[in-house]
Design a protein around this motif. Sequence first.
Motif, PDB file in Angstrom:
ATOM      1  N   ALA A  86      -7.360   8.215   1.505  1.00 40.33           N
ATOM      2  CA  ALA A  86      -8.010   6.772  -0.001  1.00 40.33           C
ATOM      3  C   ALA A  86      -6.438   5.512   0.382  1.00 40.33           C
ATOM      4  N   HIS A  87      -7.039   4.734   0.394  1.00 39.92           N
ATOM      5  CA  HIS A  87      -6.213   3.539   0.121  1.00 39.92           C
ATOM      6  C   HIS A  87      -5.672   3.056  -1.063  1.00 39.92           C
ATOM      7  N   TYR A  88      -4.331   2.837  -0.622  1.00 40.68           N
ATOM      8  CA  TYR A  88      -3.339   2.501  -2.382  1.00 40.68           C
ATOM      9  C   TYR A  88      -3.574   1.024  -2.206  1.00 40.68           C
ATOM     10  N   ASP A  89      -3.702   0.512  -1.866  1.00 39.49           N
ATOM     11  CA  ASP A  89      -3.121  -1.319  -2.127  1.00 39.49           C
ATOM     12  C   ASP A  89      -4.611  -1.344  -2.870  1.00 39.49           C
ATOM     13  N   SER A  90      -4.500  -2.773  -2.658  1.00 41.38           N
ATOM     14  CA  SER A  90      -5.915  -2.907  -4.007  1.00 41.38           C
ATOM     15  C   SER A  90      -6.638  -4.601  -3.818  1.00 41.38           C
ATOM     16  N   PHE A  91      -7.075  -4.711  -4.258  1.00 43.33           N
ATOM     17  CA  PHE A  91      -7.730  -6.859  -4.158  1.00 43.33           C
ATOM     18  C   PHE A  91      -6.295  -7.576  -5.123  1.00 43.33           C
ATOM     19  N   ASP A 141      -2.994   1.933   4.064  1.00 40.59           N
ATOM     20  CA  ASP A 141      -2.285   0.638   3.050  1.00 40.59           C
ATOM     21  C   ASP A 141      -3.472  -0.173   3.970  1.00 40.59           C
ATOM     22  N   ALA A 142      -3.711  -1.778   3.644  1.00 42.60           N
ATOM     23  CA  ALA A 142      -4.075  -2.770   3.480  1.00 42.60           C
ATOM     24  C   ALA A 142      -5.395  -2.710   4.193  1.00 42.60           C
ATOM     25  N   GLU A 143      -6.117  -1.412   2.667  1.00 48.36           N
ATOM     26  CA  GLU A 143      -7.824  -1.705   3.322  1.00 48.36           C
ATOM     27  C   GLU A 143      -8.611  -3.017   3.675  1.00 48.36           C
ATOM     28  N   GLU A 144      -7.608  -3.337   2.115  1.00 49.89           N
ATOM     29  CA  GLU A 144      -8.713  -4.853   1.213  1.00 49.89           C
ATOM     30  C   GLU A 144      -8.255  -6.239   2.634  1.00 49.89           C
ATOM     31  N   TRP A 145      -6.967  -5.982   3.260  1.00 52.28           N
ATOM     32  CA  TRP A 145      -6.929  -7.091   4.639  1.00 52.28           C
ATOM     33  C   TRP A 145      -8.093  -6.145   5.657  1.00 52.28           C
ATOM     34  N   GLY A 146      -8.503  -5.256   5.747  1.00 54.74           N
ATOM     35  CA  GLY A 146     -10.194  -5.270   7.117  1.00 54.74           C
ATOM     36  C   GLY A 146      -9.539  -3.775   7.615  1.00 54.74           C
ATOM     37  N   LEU A 147      -9.061  -2.553   6.604  1.00 51.31           N
ATOM     38  CA  LEU A 147      -9.085  -1.426   7.241  1.00 51.31           C
ATOM     39  C   LEU A 147      -7.241  -1.972   7.961  1.00 51.31           C
ATOM     40  N   LEU A 148      -7.203  -1.667   7.831  1.00 53.57           N
ATOM     41  CA  LEU A 148      -5.639  -2.245   9.087  1.00 53.57           C
ATOM     42  C   LEU A 148      -5.517  -0.572   9.156  1.00 53.57           C
ATOM     43  N   GLY A 149      -4.714   0.029   7.322  1.00 54.34           N
ATOM     44  CA  GLY A 149      -4.373   1.571   7.547  1.00 54.34           C
ATOM     45  C   GLY A 149      -4.999   1.942   8.663  1.00 54.34           C
ATOM     46  N   ALA A 150      -6.301   2.352   8.138  1.00 49.34           N
ATOM     47  CA  ALA A 150      -6.743   3.952   8.954  1.00 49.34           C
ATOM     48  C   ALA A 150      -7.112   3.074  10.760  1.00 49.34           C
ATOM     49  N   GLN A 151      -6.758   2.124  10.849  1.00 45.62           N
ATOM     50  CA  GLN A 151      -6.818   1.551  12.401  1.00 45.62           C
ATOM     51  C   GLN A 151      -4.802   1.826  12.679  1.00 45.62           C
ATOM     52  N   ALA A 152      -4.133   1.617  11.853  1.00 47.52           N
ATOM     53  CA  ALA A 152      -3.169   2.115  13.016  1.00 47.52           C
ATOM     54  C   ALA A 152      -2.590   3.477  12.714  1.00 47.52           C
TER      55      ALA A 152
END
Length: 527
Positions: free
Chosen positions: A124-129, A168-179
């Motif tokens: 689950a991503h913990y960042d928000s818009f 982290d940074a799901e709202e910025w382009g799914l970056l946390g999952a990619q990392a």
Amino acid sequence: MRWARAVWVKAGIVLVTGLLTLGSFLLPPVVPEDAARSEFSAKRSMTHVEQLAQAPRFSASPGHSRAQEYLKQQLSEWGLPVERHRLPMTLPSQPWESDRSIMVENILTRLQGQGSEGAILLVAHYDSFFQSPGAGDNGTGVAVILEVVRALTAYGPLTRDVIVLFSDAEEWGLLGAQAFIGEHLWANEVAVVVNLDGRGRAGPVLLMEVTSPALLHIFRRVVTRPWAYGLTSLFYRRMGGATDFCVFRRAGFAGYHLAFVHGADVYHTPYDCPMQLDLRMLQHMGEQCLALVHVLADASESEITNASETKMVYFTLPGGWVVAYRTRWNLLLAGLALWACIRMWVERAPSPWLHALAGASACLLTAVVAVGSVSLVLHHIVPTETVKNPTVGLVLLGMTGGKVVLIFYGLHAQWRRLLSYTALSWGFWLAMTALLLGFTCWLPYGHYLVAWPLLALSLVKRRATTVGVSYLAYAVATLSFFMLWLPVVYLGFIMLTLEQPVLILTGVLLGSWWWQLAGAPLARHSP
């Protein structure tokens, strides 16, 4: 008197089938805070949402740092190791923009299991818009996983390891999952992913995506209140949604994507706060997640790793029955339905082909005019933010659906001046068989919406030689609409609202078609 009795009988059929269908899809009751430690409690989970959603949690903001510290504190209190995975990532940009980077910080922990097989990954991503406190998106997913982890620590070690990823940074382009996938060693040990996300504030938790028939079989076996429809993935793509699960699916991971989407009026707004959330939705998500973790922990490696993405048709019937079969069976069902329709055509002495074709053309033209005119007016007059409000949108859905039905029957009455009722009735059957072929070729996940009702209704109508069997035909048509079409219309409404009303209003219109087919004068006696 006979006409009045028929009206009352049909009204009773509609009322009973409607109540049975809607009653079977109710959300679970909220479990209180003092429940057993091994149970999931939405009340306990809500305390995490309230702590997380005090302010927006976009990357490098004060709310973002506060959320990180809160997650570390909670996991440490339960005696779990906490890892902060930091990695600079490049933000998505247009070709004319210069590259920008951001420091992504995923938070991970691991519950050790008793075996050595692949691990279960909860995400689950913990960042928000940037302007939203993010209670629904995605404070709920984080809070649910925290409560699931607490319940698992009380339960004891499972067979498989459970890895928790607060990305982290799901709202910025799914970056946390990619990392995580690209740089973390634990990614190589993951056997199955369970991703939680939200796009609203209430409603049922849907099985948005599942990667294999084996995992779908596990889901339908253990989840007691499922909302599983193959069409949800199509709706979600129409919404333009992208979540961390997209990254895992493209990387070849097996798993589930669970999400709620009702109440899009607060999505990515300052109003996405804890007081807006429905506790029953939290309970629904938590129960599904906890049940899946328990069963996946004991599942064999072959069940989980058999991740061949075979296309499946699946839908939920009242009572929590999930029907699932491969799309290749669509051809057989379509053939059976066509065969039953042809047999009825031959046995019931139909109108000439030209008359039936004229009736089918009239039906299709009526549908296009009814749905198209109302959709056009709705799309250009009603503000987008208005229809996103679930209450207002539901009222508009009822009003516009009623207009579609009125236009439909009004035009149908005009066609009666040119064509006989029998020709129009056979025209309905031809139009539905054409729709069946269209679904078979272009919309396989929704094939069941036409194939099963058409097959059942044609078989009943072939034997409709008495008033009782004619009532049975009407009951079949009504059940078809409420059990199959009504959930899809509802899902279309809560996922697409009325911004894309053609699909939703077409479903309303087809309800009229089924009832028209049921009452068509193809039997020797009709009520």
